[in-house]
Write a protein that holds these residues in place. Structure first.
Motif, PDB file in Angstrom:
ATOM      1  N   LEU A   1       0.811  -1.210   0.000  1.00 31.25           N
ATOM      2  CA  LEU A   1       0.000   0.000   0.000  1.00 31.25           C
ATOM      3  C   LEU A   1       0.850   1.267   0.000  1.00 31.25           C
ATOM      4  CD1 LEU A   1      -2.887  -0.892   2.503  1.00 31.25           C
ATOM      5  CD2 LEU A   1      -2.873  -1.082   0.011  1.00 31.25           C
ATOM      6  N   LYS A   2       2.142   1.120  -0.171  1.00 38.53           N
ATOM      7  CA  LYS A   2       3.034   2.279  -0.127  1.00 38.53           C
ATOM      8  C   LYS A   2       2.611   3.338  -1.144  1.00 38.53           C
ATOM      9  CE  LYS A   2       7.895   3.665  -0.294  1.00 38.53           C
ATOM     10  NZ  LYS A   2       9.302   3.205  -0.426  1.00 38.53           N
ATOM     11  N   GLY A   3       2.442   4.560  -0.653  1.00 40.23           N
ATOM     12  CA  GLY A   3       2.048   5.666  -1.513  1.00 40.23           C
ATOM     13  C   GLY A   3       0.575   5.694  -1.853  1.00 40.23           C
TER      14      GLY A   3
ATOM     15  N   ILE B   1       2.563   8.209  18.475  1.00 42.85           N
ATOM     16  CA  ILE B   1       1.956   8.167  17.137  1.00 42.85           C
ATOM     17  C   ILE B   1       2.602   9.209  16.222  1.00 42.85           C
ATOM     18  CG2 ILE B   1      -0.264   7.244  17.929  1.00 42.85           C
ATOM     19  CD1 ILE B   1      -1.412  10.085  17.397  1.00 42.85           C
ATOM     20  N   CYS B   2       3.034  10.334  16.783  1.00 43.66           N
ATOM     21  CA  CYS B   2       3.712  11.328  15.947  1.00 43.66           C
ATOM     22  C   CYS B   2       5.015  10.761  15.398  1.00 43.66           C
ATOM     23  CB  CYS B   2       3.986  12.597  16.760  1.00 43.66           C
ATOM     24  SG  CYS B   2       2.516  13.615  17.023  1.00 43.66           S
ATOM     25  N   ASP B   3       5.770  10.044  16.232  1.00 35.64           N
ATOM     26  CA  ASP B   3       7.006   9.410  15.773  1.00 35.64           C
ATOM     27  C   ASP B   3       6.707   8.422  14.648  1.00 35.64           C
ATOM     28  OD1 ASP B   3       8.398  10.828  17.699  1.00 35.64           O
ATOM     29  OD2 ASP B   3       8.506   9.158  19.123  1.00 35.64           O
ATOM     30  N   GLN B   4       5.645   7.637  14.817  1.00 29.19           N
ATOM     31  CA  GLN B   4       5.292   6.640  13.810  1.00 29.19           C
ATOM     32  C   GLN B   4       4.869   7.299  12.492  1.00 29.19           C
ATOM     33  OE1 GLN B   4       2.250   4.653  16.037  1.00 29.19           O
ATOM     34  NE2 GLN B   4       3.611   3.043  16.787  1.00 29.19           N
ATOM     35  N   VAL B   5       4.029   8.320  12.580  1.00 25.86           N
ATOM     36  CA  VAL B   5       3.551   8.985  11.372  1.00 25.86           C
ATOM     37  C   VAL B   5       4.707   9.658  10.639  1.00 25.86           C
ATOM     38  CG1 VAL B   5       2.071  10.830  10.492  1.00 25.86           C
ATOM     39  CG2 VAL B   5       1.191   9.265  12.229  1.00 25.86           C
ATOM     40  N   GLU B   6       5.609  10.258  11.375  1.00 28.74           N
ATOM     41  CA  GLU B   6       6.784  10.873  10.745  1.00 28.74           C
ATOM     42  C   GLU B   6       7.584   9.849   9.952  1.00 28.74           C
ATOM     43  OE1 GLU B   6       8.088  14.690  13.478  1.00 28.74           O
ATOM     44  OE2 GLU B   6       8.600  12.686  14.207  1.00 28.74           O
ATOM     45  N   ARG B   7       7.747   8.658  10.504  1.00 30.30           N
ATOM     46  CA  ARG B   7       8.483   7.604   9.790  1.00 30.30           C
ATOM     47  C   ARG B   7       7.771   7.224   8.498  1.00 30.30           C
ATOM     48  NH1 ARG B   7       9.091   5.291  14.999  1.00 30.30           N
ATOM     49  NH2 ARG B   7       7.530   3.684  14.510  1.00 30.30           N
TER      50      ARG B   7
ATOM     51  N   VAL C   1       5.727   9.048   6.761  1.00 28.75           N
ATOM     52  CA  VAL C   1       5.817  10.153   5.801  1.00 28.75           C
ATOM     53  C   VAL C   1       7.155  10.089   5.078  1.00 28.75           C
ATOM     54  CG1 VAL C   1       6.012  12.661   5.559  1.00 28.75           C
ATOM     55  CG2 VAL C   1       4.213  11.682   7.006  1.00 28.75           C
ATOM     56  N   ARG C   2       8.237   9.903   5.844  1.00 26.45           N
ATOM     57  CA  ARG C   2       9.583   9.851   5.243  1.00 26.45           C
ATOM     58  C   ARG C   2       9.734   8.670   4.299  1.00 26.45           C
ATOM     59  NH1 ARG C   2      11.319  11.234  10.622  1.00 26.45           N
ATOM     60  NH2 ARG C   2      11.798   9.028  10.986  1.00 26.45           N
ATOM     61  N   SER C   3       9.099   7.567   4.616  1.00 31.73           N
ATOM     62  CA  SER C   3       9.233   6.367   3.785  1.00 31.73           C
ATOM     63  C   SER C   3       8.376   6.418   2.524  1.00 31.73           C
ATOM     64  CB  SER C   3       8.855   5.119   4.585  1.00 31.73           C
ATOM     65  OG  SER C   3       7.447   5.056   4.802  1.00 31.73           O
ATOM     66  N   GLY C   4       7.442   7.374   2.475  1.00 29.67           N
ATOM     67  CA  GLY C   4       6.550   7.461   1.327  1.00 29.67           C
ATOM     68  C   GLY C   4       5.306   6.598   1.459  1.00 29.67           C
TER      69      GLY C   4
ATOM     70  N   TRP D   1       1.838  18.356  15.456  1.00 29.09           N
ATOM     71  CA  TRP D   1       1.061  17.674  14.422  1.00 29.09           C
ATOM     72  C   TRP D   1       1.032  18.471  13.124  1.00 29.09           C
ATOM     73  CZ3 TRP D   1      -0.615  12.983  13.478  1.00 29.09           C
ATOM     74  CH2 TRP D   1      -1.577  12.793  12.491  1.00 29.09           C
ATOM     75  N   ASN D   2       0.815  19.774  13.223  1.00 29.55           N
ATOM     76  CA  ASN D   2       0.792  20.597  12.021  1.00 29.55           C
ATOM     77  C   ASN D   2       2.137  20.610  11.296  1.00 29.55           C
ATOM     78  OD1 ASN D   2      -1.867  21.146  12.539  1.00 29.55           O
ATOM     79  ND2 ASN D   2      -1.562  23.297  13.079  1.00 29.55           N
ATOM     80  N   GLY D   3       3.217  20.466  12.064  1.00 31.06           N
ATOM     81  CA  GLY D   3       4.530  20.373  11.454  1.00 31.06           C
ATOM     82  C   GLY D   3       4.687  19.118  10.619  1.00 31.06           C
ATOM     83  N   ILE D   4       4.077  18.034  11.072  1.00 30.29           N
ATOM     84  CA  ILE D   4       4.127  16.765  10.328  1.00 30.29           C
ATOM     85  C   ILE D   4       3.244  16.838   9.087  1.00 30.29           C
ATOM     86  CG2 ILE D   4       3.600  14.292  10.415  1.00 30.29           C
ATOM     87  CD1 ILE D   4       4.114  14.437  13.458  1.00 30.29           C
ATOM     88  N   VAL D   5       2.056  17.390   9.279  1.00 34.12           N
ATOM     89  CA  VAL D   5       1.060  17.424   8.209  1.00 34.12           C
ATOM     90  C   VAL D   5       1.406  18.469   7.152  1.00 34.12           C
ATOM     91  CG1 VAL D   5      -1.385  17.939   7.738  1.00 34.12           C
ATOM     92  CG2 VAL D   5      -0.742  16.535   9.721  1.00 34.12           C
TER      93      VAL D   5
END
Length: 401
Positions: free
Chosen positions: A203-205, A239-245, A247-250, A395-399
């Motif tokens: 499901l990547k991307g 969850i922020c750490d997980q979402v950041e990962r 995002v970086r992985s695509g 969160w806004n920084g991630i999004v």
């Protein structure tokens, strides 16, 4: 009133019903003011009420979101349940569809409320996370439950006592819904059952998450096995750490508002965070689109009625709220809006309908969750005033807001 379901003709999603948190703008600035709990904005209990004109002035002003009440098939300007209330009660309702975003409307009404002035509205609807701000600020009046026997009897037990308003003294759900996962079964080639399935390599991307902090965080925490009724700051950081990962992985294609429906329909996205009411509408055109309450659980939320401070027709507003908790009225509304009905007793009304489509709605677990699904639903603890500034910034920084 006839029970005419709307599943066969999908309606447009109500704009920002579960709205984005804004990074800039007047609404966001006032939202931040409330989130910080500025003492000058707080209204003490003794200053919340004004003389109630209900007994001699049989009217009220009701502000709601677009497309959030039943309308007549032949004349969209007619609202059958509202007309039935007016005929039964003798109260004239000025119904205005002026709420398009939680923060925006908060900014519109807050100057009068913080300055102890009449707000010009007797009844308003906000998402529960925004209702929490009003309650903390003392901007809404306690309702007289003795005048609302239907609310007392029929309100869904799962919605009776949110953390921001124990016992629902200041608020009553208008409609409810579930934040879960929507996916295209044909394109996925398999079932999706858990939050962790979103992170599968195939499901990547092709995955999206909701961009609003208040809309997104609870389901992601549930994926980590967190009890969202009592989550802690450490759970949010995780969850922020997980979402950041991701995002970086695509893995995550993008973050969305209500426009996730377009990505899902076009096939650009295979799986996403989604709202149950939206998916019912999408399924009418594409049966391959599914909605799942993950095995770890999903968030049950509500868009909620409140009576603001110094409203001049409080008793009339309480009467209207109680009218919509009559099971036959709740059934009529549920058949049109297709969100989770906060009146479980309405299910029997729909089931007894002679109209086959109406009767079928009674069996739809996204309108009336069954016993198995209900065990996996929870109302999240809201983000406190102290937490909001820091959490929103991260969160806004991630999004990218």
């Amino acid at each position: 009133m006839s029970l005419t379901p709307k599943t066969s003709t999908p309606k447009a999603s109500a704009p920002s019903r579960r709205s984005l948190l804004r990074a800039l703008g007047g609404g966001a600035a006032l939202g931040a003011l409330a989130g910080c709990g500025v003492p000058a904005a707080y209204v003490a209990p003794g200053d919340r009420a004004a003389a109630d004109l209900s007994a001699r002035d049989k009217r009220l002003m009701f502000a709601n979101w677009p497309l959030y009440i039943d309308t007549d098939d032949k004349n969209p300007n007619r609202r059958p349940t509202l007309e039935a209330f007016e005929k039964r009660s003798g109260i004239t309702v000025d119904y205005v569809e002026e709420i398009n975003d939680n923060d925006e409307f908060f900014g519109k009404i807050s100057p009068s409320l913080m300055n102890h002035q009449q707000p010009g509205r007797d009844l308003i609807v906000h998402s529960d996370w925004m209702c929490a701000r009003y309650v903390r600020l003392g901007w809404v009046q306690e309702m007289d439950r003795a005048a609302q026997p239907n609310v007392a009897r029929y309100l869904d037990p799962l919605l009776r006592s949110p953390a921001f308003d124990p016992g629902r003294k200041y608020s009553v759900p208008w409609q409810s819904g579930i934040t879960g996962i929507a996916y295209n079964r044909r394109k996925a080639g398999r079932e999706i059952r858990t939050v962790s399935d979103l992170w599968a390599r195939d499901l990547k991307g092709r995955v999206t998450l909701l961009s609003g902090l208040d809309e997104a965080f609870a389901l992601l925490m549930q994926g980590n096995g967190v009890d969202i009724t009592r989550w802690k700051a450490a759970d949010f950081d995780r969850i922020c750490d997980q979402v950041e990962r991701h995002v970086r992985s695509g893995q995550i294609r993008r973050f969305t508002g209500n426009d996730y429906t377009k990505d899902l329909v076009s096939g650009d996205v295979v799986a996403c965070q989604a709202y149950s009411g939206d998916v019912i509408q999408l399924q009418a055109d594409n049966p391959d689109i599914r909605f799942v309450v993950p095995e770890e659980g999903a968030e049950l939320w509500a868009d909620t009625l409140m009576i603001p401070d110094r409203a001049r027709h409080k008793a009339n507003a309480e009467q209207l709220i109680d009218f919509y908790y009559r099971p036959e009225v709740a059934a009529e509304l549920a058949a049109w809006v297709n969100y989770v009905c906060p009146v479980p007793a309405a299910q029997d009304v729909l089931a007894a309908s002679k109209d086959k489509e109406s009767a079928a709605l009674a069996e739809n677990p996204l309108i009336f969750p069954d016993a198995t699904m209900r065990k996996r639903l929870a109302v999240a603890r809201d983000i406190t005033a102290k937490e909001r500034t820091e959490f929103t910034k991260r969160w806004n920084g991630i999004v990218g807001l």
